[in-house]
Scaffold this motif. Structure first.
Motif, PDB file in Angstrom:
ATOM      1  N   GLU A  36      13.811  30.514 123.589  1.00  0.00           N
ATOM      2  CA  GLU A  36      12.957  29.390 123.588  1.00  0.00           C
ATOM      3  C   GLU A  36      11.658  29.685 124.203  1.00  0.00           C
ATOM      4  O   GLU A  36      11.660  30.658 124.864  1.00  0.00           O
ATOM      5  CB  GLU A  36      13.633  28.077 124.299  1.00  0.00           C
ATOM      6  CG  GLU A  36      14.391  27.412 123.432  1.00  0.00           C
ATOM      7  CD  GLU A  36      13.622  26.784 121.962  1.00  0.00           C
ATOM      8  OE1 GLU A  36      12.531  26.592 122.480  1.00  0.00           O
ATOM      9  OE2 GLU A  36      14.148  26.652 121.126  1.00  0.00           O
ATOM     10  N   PHE A  65       8.494  27.554 125.902  1.00  0.00           N
ATOM     11  CA  PHE A  65       7.737  26.028 126.269  1.00  0.00           C
ATOM     12  C   PHE A  65       6.859  26.301 127.495  1.00  0.00           C
ATOM     13  O   PHE A  65       7.008  27.408 128.284  1.00  0.00           O
ATOM     14  CB  PHE A  65       8.552  25.053 126.121  1.00  0.00           C
ATOM     15  CG  PHE A  65       9.785  25.215 127.067  1.00  0.00           C
ATOM     16  CD1 PHE A  65      10.916  25.670 126.466  1.00  0.00           C
ATOM     17  CD2 PHE A  65       9.897  24.663 128.397  1.00  0.00           C
ATOM     18  CE1 PHE A  65      12.195  25.818 127.431  1.00  0.00           C
ATOM     19  CE2 PHE A  65      10.975  24.844 129.048  1.00  0.00           C
ATOM     20  CZ  PHE A  65      12.201  25.510 128.357  1.00  0.00           C
ATOM     21  N   THR A  97       3.466  26.557 120.555  1.00  0.00           N
ATOM     22  CA  THR A  97       3.287  26.367 122.172  1.00  0.00           C
ATOM     23  C   THR A  97       2.224  27.391 122.609  1.00  0.00           C
ATOM     24  O   THR A  97       1.450  26.865 123.468  1.00  0.00           O
ATOM     25  CB  THR A  97       4.596  27.001 122.666  1.00  0.00           C
ATOM     26  OG1 THR A  97       5.757  26.212 122.468  1.00  0.00           O
ATOM     27  CG2 THR A  97       4.596  26.996 124.246  1.00  0.00           C
ATOM     28  N   ARG A 119      16.980  22.444 120.882  1.00  0.00           N
ATOM     29  CA  ARG A 119      16.869  23.562 119.677  1.00  0.00           C
ATOM     30  C   ARG A 119      17.479  24.851 120.252  1.00  0.00           C
ATOM     31  O   ARG A 119      17.870  25.470 119.327  1.00  0.00           O
ATOM     32  CB  ARG A 119      15.389  23.757 119.753  1.00  0.00           C
ATOM     33  CG  ARG A 119      15.035  24.773 118.459  1.00  0.00           C
ATOM     34  CD  ARG A 119      13.287  24.594 118.216  1.00  0.00           C
ATOM     35  NE  ARG A 119      12.730  25.327 119.123  1.00  0.00           N
ATOM     36  CZ  ARG A 119      11.413  25.691 119.218  1.00  0.00           C
ATOM     37  NH1 ARG A 119      10.693  25.093 118.130  1.00  0.00           N
ATOM     38  NH2 ARG A 119      10.825  26.358 120.073  1.00  0.00           N
ATOM     39  N   HIS A 177      13.718  21.221 123.711  1.00  0.00           N
ATOM     40  CA  HIS A 177      13.553  22.646 123.663  1.00  0.00           C
ATOM     41  C   HIS A 177      15.122  23.168 124.001  1.00  0.00           C
ATOM     42  O   HIS A 177      15.670  24.017 123.341  1.00  0.00           O
ATOM     43  CB  HIS A 177      12.660  23.136 124.700  1.00  0.00           C
ATOM     44  CG  HIS A 177      11.127  23.304 124.111  1.00  0.00           C
ATOM     45  ND1 HIS A 177      10.944  24.269 123.077  1.00  0.00           N
ATOM     46  CD2 HIS A 177      10.288  22.639 124.269  1.00  0.00           C
ATOM     47  CE1 HIS A 177       9.707  24.107 122.921  1.00  0.00           C
ATOM     48  NE2 HIS A 177       8.978  22.948 123.587  1.00  0.00           N
ATOM     49  N   MET A 232       8.148  22.396 118.063  1.00  0.00           N
ATOM     50  CA  MET A 232       7.855  21.045 118.760  1.00  0.00           C
ATOM     51  C   MET A 232       6.410  20.846 118.991  1.00  0.00           C
ATOM     52  O   MET A 232       6.065  19.606 118.813  1.00  0.00           O
ATOM     53  CB  MET A 232       8.184  21.342 120.360  1.00  0.00           C
ATOM     54  CG  MET A 232       9.642  21.421 120.711  1.00  0.00           C
ATOM     55  SD  MET A 232      10.708  20.247 119.881  1.00  0.00           S
ATOM     56  CE  MET A 232      12.125  21.223 119.583  1.00  0.00           C
TER      57      MET A 232
END
Ligand SMILES: Cc1ncc(COP(=O)(O)O)c(C=O)c1O
Length: 326
Positions: free
Chosen positions: A50, A52, A276, A73, A70, A236
């Motif tokens: 991930e 973020f 992101t 996901r 997140h 996202m």
């Protein structure tokens, strides 16, 4: 600040899946991992991750952007690879504990602390191509990152690729290393041959996404992007921009579209990549079949990017509850 992704906080969060359960997580000094050379991930690519950010607000606190989404996901990615799925609480707390430990490393906007949970299959078995890894390692890295737009915003140049894909129908929405491996060759070829920044993958004419960002078209009153399916990553940033666009009165049009339609629209629509790293970056030019075509320049990409970043930076109200304070 150094190049994106090359500077790390001194600690990372780590947890193992062993004996059919997740073991307690710990924050430990960042160090090289010891892996059995037969580890499932090294042979059969059982890995997902991930990405973020945590932002420092004027109140001095750090705020993590869309943490539950997140985590969800990541769980979806793990499931699709038949990896042990991290518990929501386990993974959320690993992130929050790591940010707490490194609260002083969260820089002021437009810099931020980038967070990278990663899950790998560690079962030592080189005969397990058709069976899942029943052992796994989950860790979270934290990396202070600078202003993506330092030096100014330069509209991107994209190659429209209507043959090759960045992924497969079943793994496109899984955030797994193999997809990036698949996109690398075509992207490097396109950079060398056409001097582009990225490739817009449009297999059989279906406009999907680039190697690491979603694609959208934006006019003064409408935003168009591909609807969610398993062929591409469900960003996202994409979801957030669509929500804000609707709040701001844009018509949100999630629909499939072809390369031919894209070319009929670009005189009237601005184009942008969402993700992101860069939030929302304008596309200035597309290259297709040897021709370069300019995309409309306008105020809408910047307007939407500012709306998103104002929330992320704590300068505008977080009406959708996207930020988790630490
Ligand atoms: C393939 C791909 N598409 C889209 C995105 C954008 O996703 P997000 O907005 O969640 O960062 C990313 C980046 O994470 C990506 O790697």
């Amino acid at each position: 600040m150094s190049t994106f992704g090359t500077q790390f906080c001194e600690n990372f969060a780590i947890a193992r899946y062993l004996d059919d359960q997740w073991q307690a997580a710990a924050i430990e000094p960042l160090r090289p991992l010891e892996l059995h050379p037969a580890s499932h991930v090294l042979h059969y690519a059982s890995t997902c991750f991930e990405g973020f950010k945590a932002y420092r607000w004027p109140d001095g606190k750090a705020h993590v952007f869309r943490l539950p989404d997140h985590v969800a996901r990541m769980q979806k990615s793990a499931e699709s690879l038949r990896l042990p799925v991290p518990d929501t609480e386990l993974l959320s707390n690993m992130v929050l504990d790591l940010v707490t430990r490194h609260i002083d490393d969260v820089p002021e906007p437009p810099s931020s602390l980038y967070l990278r949970p990663t899950l790998i299959g560690t079962l030592p078995n080189i005969g397990a191509a058709a069976s899942p890894s029943t052992e796994a390692l989950l860790f979270v890295l934290a990396s202070p990152v600078g202003d993506y737009f330092a030096g100014g915003i330069r509209p991107l140049k994209l190659l429209v690729e209507d043959q090759r894909s960045r992924s497969t129908e079943q793994l496109g929405s899984t955030k797994t290393g193999g997809n990036y491996a698949a996109a690398l060759g075509p992207t490097l070829d396109a950079k060398a041959e056409f001097g582009v920044d990225q490739v817009l993958f449009c297999p059989q004419g279906d406009v999907q996404e680039t190697g690491a960002a979603n694609f959208m078209l934006i006019s003064d009153d409408e935003i168009i992007t591909k609807p969610l399916d398993t062929s591409f990553l469900h960003g996202m940033t994409r979801a957030s921009i669509l929500t804000l666009a609707a709040d701001m009165g844009y018509r949100v049009n999630e629909r499939n579209f072809t390369v031919a339609e894209l070319f009929s629209w670009i005189p009237k629509y601005e184009a942008a990549l969402s993700g992101t790293a860069a939030a929302l970056t304008p596309v200035g030019t597309v290259v297709y079949e040897g021709s370069e075509l300019p995309v409309r320049d306008g105020p809408n990409v910047e307007r939407l990017r500012t709306a998103l970043q104002s929330i992320q930076y704590g300068q505008a109200e977080d009406r959708h509850g996207w930020l988790t304070p630490v």
